[in-house]
Design a protein around this motif. Sequence first.
Motif, PDB file in Angstrom:
ATOM      1  N   UNK A   1       0.841  -1.208   0.000  1.00  0.00           N
ATOM      2  CA  UNK A   1       0.000   0.000   0.000  1.00  0.00           C
ATOM      3  C   UNK A   1       0.875   1.258   0.000  1.00  0.00           C
ATOM      4  N   UNK A   2       1.904   1.273   0.826  1.00  0.00           N
ATOM      5  CA  UNK A   2       2.778   2.442   0.889  1.00  0.00           C
ATOM      6  C   UNK A   2       3.570   2.628  -0.406  1.00  0.00           C
ATOM      7  N   UNK A   3       4.007   1.502  -1.024  1.00  0.00           N
ATOM      8  CA  UNK A   3       4.709   1.611  -2.308  1.00  0.00           C
ATOM      9  C   UNK A   3       3.777   2.096  -3.412  1.00  0.00           C
ATOM     10  N   UNK A   4       2.522   1.731  -3.324  1.00  0.00           N
ATOM     11  CA  UNK A   4       1.562   2.108  -4.357  1.00  0.00           C
ATOM     12  C   UNK A   4       1.220   3.594  -4.302  1.00  0.00           C
ATOM     13  N   UNK A   5       1.012   4.119  -3.092  1.00  0.00           N
ATOM     14  CA  UNK A   5       0.546   5.500  -2.970  1.00  0.00           C
ATOM     15  C   UNK A   5       1.621   6.473  -2.478  1.00  0.00           C
ATOM     16  N   UNK A   6       2.692   5.966  -1.850  1.00  0.00           N
ATOM     17  CA  UNK A   6       3.669   6.881  -1.236  1.00  0.00           C
ATOM     18  C   UNK A   6       5.097   6.436  -1.555  1.00  0.00           C
ATOM     19  N   UNK A   7       5.344   6.021  -2.808  1.00  0.00           N
ATOM     20  CA  UNK A   7       6.639   5.458  -3.165  1.00  0.00           C
ATOM     21  C   UNK A   7       7.766   6.497  -3.088  1.00  0.00           C
ATOM     22  N   UNK A   8       7.504   7.704  -3.488  1.00  0.00           N
ATOM     23  CA  UNK A   8       8.543   8.730  -3.575  1.00  0.00           C
ATOM     24  C   UNK A   8       8.649   9.591  -2.320  1.00  0.00           C
ATOM     25  N   UNK A   9       7.968   9.259  -1.256  1.00  0.00           N
ATOM     26  CA  UNK A   9       8.052  10.067  -0.040  1.00  0.00           C
ATOM     27  C   UNK A   9       9.368   9.794   0.682  1.00  0.00           C
ATOM     28  N   UNK A  10       9.803  10.806   1.426  1.00  0.00           N
ATOM     29  CA  UNK A  10      11.073  10.695   2.134  1.00  0.00           C
ATOM     30  C   UNK A  10      10.957   9.708   3.287  1.00  0.00           C
ATOM     31  N   UNK A  11      12.098   9.260   3.732  1.00  0.00           N
ATOM     32  CA  UNK A  11      12.117   8.256   4.788  1.00  0.00           C
ATOM     33  C   UNK A  11      11.577   8.806   6.106  1.00  0.00           C
ATOM     34  N   UNK A  12      11.593  10.098   6.291  1.00  0.00           N
ATOM     35  CA  UNK A  12      11.088  10.701   7.530  1.00  0.00           C
ATOM     36  C   UNK A  12       9.566  10.682   7.605  1.00  0.00           C
ATOM     37  N   UNK A  13       8.881  10.476   6.462  1.00  0.00           N
ATOM     38  CA  UNK A  13       7.418  10.440   6.454  1.00  0.00           C
ATOM     39  C   UNK A  13       6.921   9.133   7.061  1.00  0.00           C
ATOM     40  N   UNK A  14       5.806   9.213   7.768  1.00  0.00           N
ATOM     41  CA  UNK A  14       5.271   8.025   8.432  1.00  0.00           C
ATOM     42  C   UNK A  14       4.763   6.993   7.429  1.00  0.00           C
ATOM     43  N   UNK A  15       4.364   7.434   6.244  1.00  0.00           N
ATOM     44  CA  UNK A  15       3.830   6.515   5.231  1.00  0.00           C
ATOM     45  C   UNK A  15       4.871   6.105   4.203  1.00  0.00           C
ATOM     46  N   UNK A  16       6.136   6.442   4.406  1.00  0.00           N
ATOM     47  CA  UNK A  16       7.190   6.081   3.465  1.00  0.00           C
ATOM     48  C   UNK A  16       7.463   4.586   3.518  1.00  0.00           C
ATOM     49  N   UNK A  17       7.611   3.935   2.365  1.00  0.00           N
ATOM     50  CA  UNK A  17       7.938   2.499   2.364  1.00  0.00           C
ATOM     51  C   UNK A  17       9.281   2.219   3.021  1.00  0.00           C
TER      52      UNK A  17
END
Length: 478
Positions: free
Chosen positions: A325-341
């Motif tokens: 789910x996180x890779x599908x919707x939040x793949x490019x988010x930074x590692x500091x984000x709670x939803x980052x893969x």
Amino acid sequence: MSVRYSLKGDEEDEGYWNQKEKRQNFFDDADDENEIIDWTGTRIEEFTGSQVTSARGTNKNASFTKPSRPVEIANNFPKTVGTKNLSKPTSSSASSLESAVKRDSKLSHTEVSKLYAEVTSLKRKLQSSERSRWDAPKVSDTIIRMVMGEPFSLEMYKSLPDKLTLLDSAIEYHDGNSITAIVLFLKKTLKNSIFISELRKRPVAINHYAVYLRSMGDEEVLASQLQILGRKEEAAMCRYRLTLQESSPQARYQSMKKCTDSYFEGSKILHRETVLLREQCSLLNKQILIEGADSKASRERKPPFADCPKEAELYFLPLITTLYYCCKYHFNQSQSSISSPESLVKEFNMSEKQYVMTAAKACANQRKWADLDTLLAPKKWIMKTKKPTVGFDRIVGILLKAKAPNDILQKYMLMMDDTTKRLETAKKYKIHSVVIETLKQMRDLRGLQNYRTEVTYGSSEDIQLQTLLKNTSIKWKT
């Protein structure tokens, strides 16, 4: 001797039978003896010849005349024969016995003594029976009745040794129903501390008691009772099953956290389960936070849900599905984000293979080929190795399931290390350029010549194949 009775008078002889005076006479006529009996059944006087004794008195001059017919007797008067009354005696007590003895001069002193002794013995037996009706029967008899399915009662066993003997006997008979019934009786009649102490000494009884509580559907009581009885592992798993029945994510999180602290924490046997349960609590908490933010963004049509609508809730999903789910919707988010893969992988110590395979599936299903290139680029690998731990043959398998275009398939097929497997896969899915390039790397001239029939004449693959066959600089295998 025959007796005849009369209560009614003859209508033709009103002088002899007078109904108004309400007096009746009874006559008896016999061959060897004649007597007159009044209406109470008492003999008045014997008569011989002409002497007659009546209820009115004695008349010596009277003569006896036999009545013309037997006289009927009224139903409401007692029937008598001779001097014996046929009505049922009203009392059989000792006092009436004494009076009867006085009236009957035929009983001897010895017979009277025997009667008194018999009465005394019967009284003692009656008193003993009254006392013994409240005495508890033998334990073995009660257990046999329980095993045979006959009526029984446990209430008469009052002492603790008797109750424990009942339980031990039922355990020896290996009868589950009897054991359960006696355990429930002990729980009802003993102090809780004594009940727990004695039950701990009998594991078989605990097993049957636990089965009974589970059949009643009372998991809460079962968990607490098992913990008190020293079955901490069973109590912990029972309590964990209760937490999974919570439908609300917040309620399940709180229940699971309480279960971990009260039942799992501190147990050496359940150390591994404690670690896993704490990770499950952390995952559920993370899902609650991510789902809260994503649901709001989906309602407001904010990226990434503007182009890719949210399909389902994240609550209670496994870890690998949460990563997808996180890779599908939040793949490019930074590692500091709670939803980052990447933050999810790091927090739960997931392997590089798990991350690459899951992220590749998410990118291929979303047809985000640029994200797939980023994933498989060395700078994106978490472990910073020269190549991902997942072979490109598995990546190609993911792309084939996602029905990726030929140029993408060709690109990643050529990265497969095993040339034999690459050639088989390319031939199977008719990726001609990969087959030709692989045969060239293998320097298989005959294979190239035979493969000419598989490509379309004049196509780019046919031109590529003809060029290779005309190239004299290549050293082909003979």
